[in-house]
Design an enzyme around this catalytic site. Sequence first.
Site, PDB file in Angstrom:
ATOM      1  N   GLN A 201       0.817  -1.224   0.000  1.00  0.00           N
ATOM      2  CA  GLN A 201       0.000   0.000   0.000  1.00  0.00           C
ATOM      3  C   GLN A 201       0.845   1.265   0.000  1.00  0.00           C
ATOM      4  O   GLN A 201       0.301   2.357   0.172  1.00  0.00           O
ATOM      5  CB  GLN A 201      -0.933   0.018   1.220  1.00  0.00           C
ATOM      6  CG  GLN A 201      -2.023  -1.015   1.197  1.00  0.00           C
ATOM      7  CD  GLN A 201      -3.038  -0.797   0.093  1.00  0.00           C
ATOM      8  OE1 GLN A 201      -3.164   0.300  -0.456  1.00  0.00           O
ATOM      9  NE2 GLN A 201      -3.770  -1.839  -0.260  1.00  0.00           N
ATOM     10  N   LYS A 224      -1.397  -2.761  -7.729  1.00  0.00           N
ATOM     11  CA  LYS A 224      -1.777  -1.597  -6.910  1.00  0.00           C
ATOM     12  C   LYS A 224      -0.927  -0.383  -7.272  1.00  0.00           C
ATOM     13  O   LYS A 224      -1.063   0.685  -6.697  1.00  0.00           O
ATOM     14  CB  LYS A 224      -1.611  -1.917  -5.422  1.00  0.00           C
ATOM     15  CG  LYS A 224      -2.573  -3.001  -4.925  1.00  0.00           C
ATOM     16  CD  LYS A 224      -2.307  -3.331  -3.475  1.00  0.00           C
ATOM     17  CE  LYS A 224      -2.916  -4.639  -3.040  1.00  0.00           C
ATOM     18  NZ  LYS A 224      -4.341  -4.573  -2.760  1.00  0.00           N
TER      19      LYS A 224
HETATM   20  N1  PMP Z   1      -0.591  -6.411   1.965  1.00  0.00           N
HETATM   21  C1  PMP Z   1      -1.353  -5.322   1.915  1.00  0.00           C
HETATM   22  C2  PMP Z   1      -1.103  -4.194   2.885  1.00  0.00           C
HETATM   23  C3  PMP Z   1      -2.381  -5.241   0.957  1.00  0.00           C
HETATM   24  O1  PMP Z   1      -3.154  -4.157   0.907  1.00  0.00           O
HETATM   25  C4  PMP Z   1      -2.573  -6.316   0.060  1.00  0.00           C
HETATM   26  C5  PMP Z   1      -3.678  -6.286  -0.980  1.00  0.00           C
HETATM   27  N2  PMP Z   1      -4.901  -5.837  -0.500  1.00  0.00           N
HETATM   28  C6  PMP Z   1      -1.736  -7.415   0.145  1.00  0.00           C
HETATM   29  C7  PMP Z   1      -0.754  -7.424   1.113  1.00  0.00           C
HETATM   30  C8  PMP Z   1      -1.873  -8.598  -0.763  1.00  0.00           C
HETATM   31  O2  PMP Z   1      -1.559  -8.226  -2.068  1.00  0.00           O
HETATM   32  P1  PMP Z   1      -1.867  -9.227  -3.277  1.00  0.00           P
HETATM   33  O3  PMP Z   1      -3.284  -9.665  -3.101  1.00  0.00           O
HETATM   34  O4  PMP Z   1      -1.666  -8.385  -4.499  1.00  0.00           O
HETATM   35  O5  PMP Z   1      -0.906 -10.344  -3.180  1.00  0.00           O
END
Ligand code: PMP
Length: 405
Positions: A201, A224
Amino acid sequence: MDINKIRKDFPILQEKVHGKDLVYFDNAATTQKPTQVIDEMVKYYYKYNSNIHRGVHYLSNKSTDGNENARKIVQNFINAEHLHEIIFTRGTTESVNLVANSFADRYIGEGDEVIVSEMEHHSNIVPWQLVCEKKKAVLKVLPFNDNGELLVDQLDGMITDRTKIVAVNHISNSLGTINPIQEIIDIAHARGVKVLVDAAQSVQHLKINVQEWDVDFLVFSGHKLYGPTGIGVLYGKENLLNEMPPWQGGGEMIKEVRFEGTTYNELPFKFEAGTPNYIDAIGLGAAIEYVENIGLDNIDAYEQELLAYATEKLSSIDGLKIYGTAEHKTSVISFLVDGIHFYDMGMLLDQMGIAVRTGTHCTEPVMQHFGIDGTVRASFSFYNTKEEIDALYNGILKVCKMFVH
Ligand code: PMP
């Protein structure tokens, strides 16, 4: 920053939803992609696609160069010392799983300890729980206060001579808190403990310099950061990655395969088993270039302006409570309105073309801390506007009126 010009780079922002102009406030879940990213990937599929590494022909070399150029872009983006410290993965989740498993195999034994925080995403909790179970190690939790700020002054007291690693997020996806990572790293390192930072994030909001932090591992996702899904990054310090065993086995990650015993490739390939997701890596490279072109300082300043504007407007609504009121926050607002379920709020806002996320945001311990089942989360990007925040404000008021009996 010319927001109107920037918005034209994102075709999806011109779409209508339920006949209304789309207001996309679900950026913490995933960001939209600019044409620069989409076009770069389409170009590779149209003109250059071929499996990478060790191909002798033109197309294979083009795709290999694209993939390795993307690695270089990531290296510069986070200021890693070595190119081979950048490992491509499927995303943050896979990066954490890789570190948890490989690090644990090398360094964690029975009775050892791992520290995570109470505000972690499930993907920075469950992989550690799994390895702790396997190794008979202990998982400890650094708590946060009711503003959503980590109690960092408790960290030193939690560390013992059995503590091996602290795994913590830079920015909370459900509260928006920006954690004092430098302080956390300094406390851990003073006691000889390694640190993994989940930057899922934060890379899209703040400039990160892994050498300045002296962080041991950093993980994030491409999607993201205005890049494609299915690609992510693990940065690790060279000496640690060299000492850690491979996690997944297969093609690419080997030097020599013999039934008597196999030897492994050098970094970064030792941790990249199978055909790499090179087109998405190339897309991620294009996304980073796009973001750097706008400038993370400009992005942060503008998003802070949006956050301040939205916080003031939403706080003025009767019965609306914001969860996550830390002094240092990024552009995420989690909220509930008295007497209105978060699903109802989310579904009714959707009817007005406004996309927000509802539920626990994969942070159930955060919800438990506040004794709630979930929140509505609006998260802003540099392509959002104050007019869109006005639309959210008016939308929430409309929903509130529907629920007055
Ligand atoms: N850590 C954080 C702080 C996140 O916001 C997210 C996604 N919401 C993740 C890990 C996991 O990321 P991903 O689903 O792209 O592997």
